[in-house]
Design a protein around this motif. Sequence first.
Motif, PDB file in Angstrom:
ATOM      1  N   VAL A   1      12.895  -9.299  13.543  1.00 39.82           N
ATOM      2  CA  VAL A   1      12.839  -8.875  12.142  1.00 39.82           C
ATOM      3  C   VAL A   1      12.131  -9.966  11.354  1.00 39.82           C
ATOM      4  O   VAL A   1      12.572 -11.122  11.340  1.00 39.82           O
ATOM      5  N   PHE A   2      11.014  -9.607  10.721  1.00 33.72           N
ATOM      6  CA  PHE A   2      10.235 -10.537   9.909  1.00 33.72           C
ATOM      7  C   PHE A   2      10.521 -10.285   8.434  1.00 33.72           C
ATOM      8  O   PHE A   2      10.445  -9.148   7.960  1.00 33.72           O
ATOM      9  N   GLY A   3      10.826 -11.344   7.710  1.00 41.00           N
ATOM     10  CA  GLY A   3      10.920 -11.281   6.262  1.00 41.00           C
ATOM     11  C   GLY A   3       9.703 -11.963   5.666  1.00 41.00           C
ATOM     12  O   GLY A   3       9.415 -13.126   5.985  1.00 41.00           O
ATOM     13  N   THR A   4       8.956 -11.251   4.814  1.00 41.60           N
ATOM     14  CA  THR A   4       7.740 -11.808   4.224  1.00 41.60           C
ATOM     15  C   THR A   4       7.710 -11.513   2.733  1.00 41.60           C
ATOM     16  O   THR A   4       8.345 -10.570   2.267  1.00 41.60           O
ATOM     17  N   PRO A   5       6.956 -12.297   1.972  1.00 44.64           N
ATOM     18  CA  PRO A   5       6.711 -11.910   0.589  1.00 44.64           C
ATOM     19  C   PRO A   5       5.890 -10.622   0.551  1.00 44.64           C
ATOM     20  O   PRO A   5       5.272 -10.224   1.544  1.00 44.64           O
ATOM     21  N   GLY A   6       5.866  -9.973  -0.605  1.00 44.26           N
ATOM     22  CA  GLY A   6       4.992  -8.818  -0.797  1.00 44.26           C
ATOM     23  C   GLY A   6       5.552  -7.529  -0.237  1.00 44.26           C
ATOM     24  O   GLY A   6       6.733  -7.410   0.080  1.00 44.26           O
ATOM     25  N   ILE A   7       4.670  -6.551  -0.119  1.00 41.03           N
ATOM     26  CA  ILE A   7       5.040  -5.209   0.288  1.00 41.03           C
ATOM     27  C   ILE A   7       4.251  -4.819   1.527  1.00 41.03           C
ATOM     28  O   ILE A   7       3.025  -4.964   1.573  1.00 41.03           O
ATOM     29  N   HIS A   8       4.951  -4.305   2.526  1.00 45.18           N
ATOM     30  CA  HIS A   8       4.309  -3.843   3.756  1.00 45.18           C
ATOM     31  C   HIS A   8       3.752  -2.443   3.517  1.00 45.18           C
ATOM     32  O   HIS A   8       4.508  -1.482   3.364  1.00 45.18           O
ATOM     33  N   ASP A   9       2.436  -2.326   3.463  1.00 43.26           N
ATOM     34  CA  ASP A   9       1.775  -1.033   3.314  1.00 43.26           C
ATOM     35  C   ASP A   9       1.622  -0.433   4.710  1.00 43.26           C
ATOM     36  O   ASP A   9       0.748  -0.833   5.488  1.00 43.26           O
ATOM     37  N   LYS A  10       2.477   0.536   5.025  1.00 37.91           N
ATOM     38  CA  LYS A  10       2.499   1.075   6.385  1.00 37.91           C
ATOM     39  C   LYS A  10       1.269   1.915   6.688  1.00 37.91           C
ATOM     40  O   LYS A  10       0.892   2.073   7.859  1.00 37.91           O
ATOM     41  N   GLU A  11       0.639   2.469   5.667  1.00 41.56           N
ATOM     42  CA  GLU A  11      -0.544   3.279   5.906  1.00 41.56           C
ATOM     43  C   GLU A  11      -1.724   2.435   6.380  1.00 41.56           C
ATOM     44  O   GLU A  11      -2.491   2.852   7.250  1.00 41.56           O
TER      45      GLU A  11
ATOM     46  N   GLN B   1       7.552   3.417  -2.638  1.00 41.75           N
ATOM     47  CA  GLN B   1       6.497   2.666  -1.951  1.00 41.75           C
ATOM     48  C   GLN B   1       7.009   1.353  -1.356  1.00 41.75           C
ATOM     49  O   GLN B   1       6.219   0.507  -0.951  1.00 41.75           O
ATOM     50  N   GLY B   2       8.334   1.186  -1.346  1.00 40.29           N
ATOM     51  CA  GLY B   2       8.891  -0.072  -0.874  1.00 40.29           C
ATOM     52  C   GLY B   2       8.756  -1.179  -1.881  1.00 40.29           C
ATOM     53  O   GLY B   2       8.934  -2.353  -1.553  1.00 40.29           O
ATOM     54  N   ALA B   3       8.468  -0.837  -3.137  1.00 40.98           N
ATOM     55  CA  ALA B   3       8.190  -1.849  -4.160  1.00 40.98           C
ATOM     56  C   ALA B   3       9.317  -1.998  -5.172  1.00 40.98           C
ATOM     57  O   ALA B   3       9.133  -2.666  -6.189  1.00 40.98           O
ATOM     58  N   ALA B   4      10.462  -1.372  -4.921  1.00 38.80           N
ATOM     59  CA  ALA B   4      11.583  -1.538  -5.849  1.00 38.80           C
ATOM     60  C   ALA B   4      11.943  -3.018  -5.952  1.00 38.80           C
ATOM     61  O   ALA B   4      12.020  -3.724  -4.949  1.00 38.80           O
ATOM     62  N   GLY B   5      12.155  -3.494  -7.166  1.00 34.53           N
ATOM     63  CA  GLY B   5      12.542  -4.887  -7.354  1.00 34.53           C
ATOM     64  C   GLY B   5      11.401  -5.845  -7.617  1.00 34.53           C
ATOM     65  O   GLY B   5      11.634  -7.054  -7.723  1.00 34.53           O
TER      66      GLY B   5
END
Length: 389
Positions: A139-149, A229-233
Motif C-alpha cells: 500500500v503506497f501513500g502519496t501526495p495528490g490524487i491517483h488518476d486511474k484513467e 474523483q478521489g479528491a474529497a478533502g
Amino acid sequence: MLRVMNERAVFGEIFRLGKVSRPELAQATGLSKPTISMALADLERARLVRPIGLRTGNAGRAALLYEIRPEAGWVLAVDVGREFVRLALADLVGDIAARGDERRKGGETPAELVARLGELTRELADEAGAALEDITLTVFGTPGIHDKETGSLQLAPNLPGWERPGAIELLAGVVPDTPYIVENDVDLAAVGEGAYGLGQGVDHFALVWIGTGIGMGVVIDGKLYRGAQGAAGEISYLPVGEGDPLVNRGRGMLESVASADGVVAQAARLGLEGLTSAKDVFDAARRQDPIACQVVAAESDHIAHALAGVIAVLDPELVVLGGGIGVQAGDLLIGPVTGRLRDLVALRVPMIKASTLGTEAVLLGAMAVGLTTARDLVFERAVAQAPPG
C-alpha cells in the motif's frame, strides 16, 4: 460454497478476536461446534491458522486456542512523503517486523524513486526473514490524487514526473508480481487515526493535515470518504487568505498562506529574520517574540476560516490536526482556532485535538488498509489452491 462461507466467517472472527477457542467461535459466528471444528481443520491445513495451546484457569476442560498464523501473509506500507520515504513490513496480524526511513534526495525521476524503494524493500524483507514473493500486498501513500484513467498522479508538485500518464504503473516494480494499492497520504492518515489514534470509536471526524502541504481526510459513518474523483478533502484550494507570491506557484490559496512555507514567508514579510522553518517561528512564539506571535495569530485565523467551511458542510464530531504544524504547534493553535470558530460557525464547535500518531499516521493507515485487504487475498488464494472435496 457453504464450506467456504463458513471458513471465511471463522477466519474473520479469529482475525478480529485474536486468540480464541472453538466455543467462542461458535458463539461469535452462530455456527455449530462440528462446523467450527471442520472449518478450523481446513484453515489449519491451509496454514492460515494455528493452535497455540490451552486456556487454563477456568472450571471444566481446558479450551484449545487458535490464532492467525502471522507468516501467512505480509503487508508492505510505504509513505512517499515530500521530504522522506517511510516503509514498514508487517505480518498478517499487524506486527511490524522491519521499519525504515530515508530522506528523499528531491528531484529524482519516478524510475529512480521506484528503484530506491525496491532496494529499501529488499533490505526490510531480509531483516524480517521474509522473501519478496512472500509479500501479499503493498500500500503506497502519496501526495495528490491517483488518476486511474491515465495512471498518473495529479496535484503532487513535490513529485515531479508522476503527473505523466502511466507513471503510477512503475510502482509495480517495487515488489514485482504483487498487488498494490495507491492512496492519498492524508486519506491514509485519517484511516490511521480511526484505527489507532484519536478517531477510534468516532463515526464522523476529519483529519486536517498542515505541514509542507495541506489536505484533509474525511471519515463519515466510520468509513473514509473519497469523493467522485478521489479528491474529497483537497482543502488546500479553499479560497482562504490571499495567494502568497513568496511561496511556490501551483499551490492552492489556503496552502500558500497556511503551509510551512507560508508561515516562514509571513514571518519574513513582517521582519522576523534568520528563521528558516515553521518550527523556528513557532519556537519564537513560545518565547513570546511579538512578530512570531503575530504569525501564529494569522495562522490560527486561516485555519479557523478553513475549518468553518468544513464544519458547516460535514458537521464532524472531531477535528484532528496532523502534519508537522498540526502536531508540533497544536499547543499554540488549538485554543485560538477554537475561540475563533465560536464566532464563525452557528453549530457547536467540535473537539479539536492534535494527532498523537505524529509522522507514523500515514504508515499506520496504509497498514490498516493493507491488513484488511491482505486477509482476503490470502484466504482467496488458500481456497483456490485447496483440493476439491
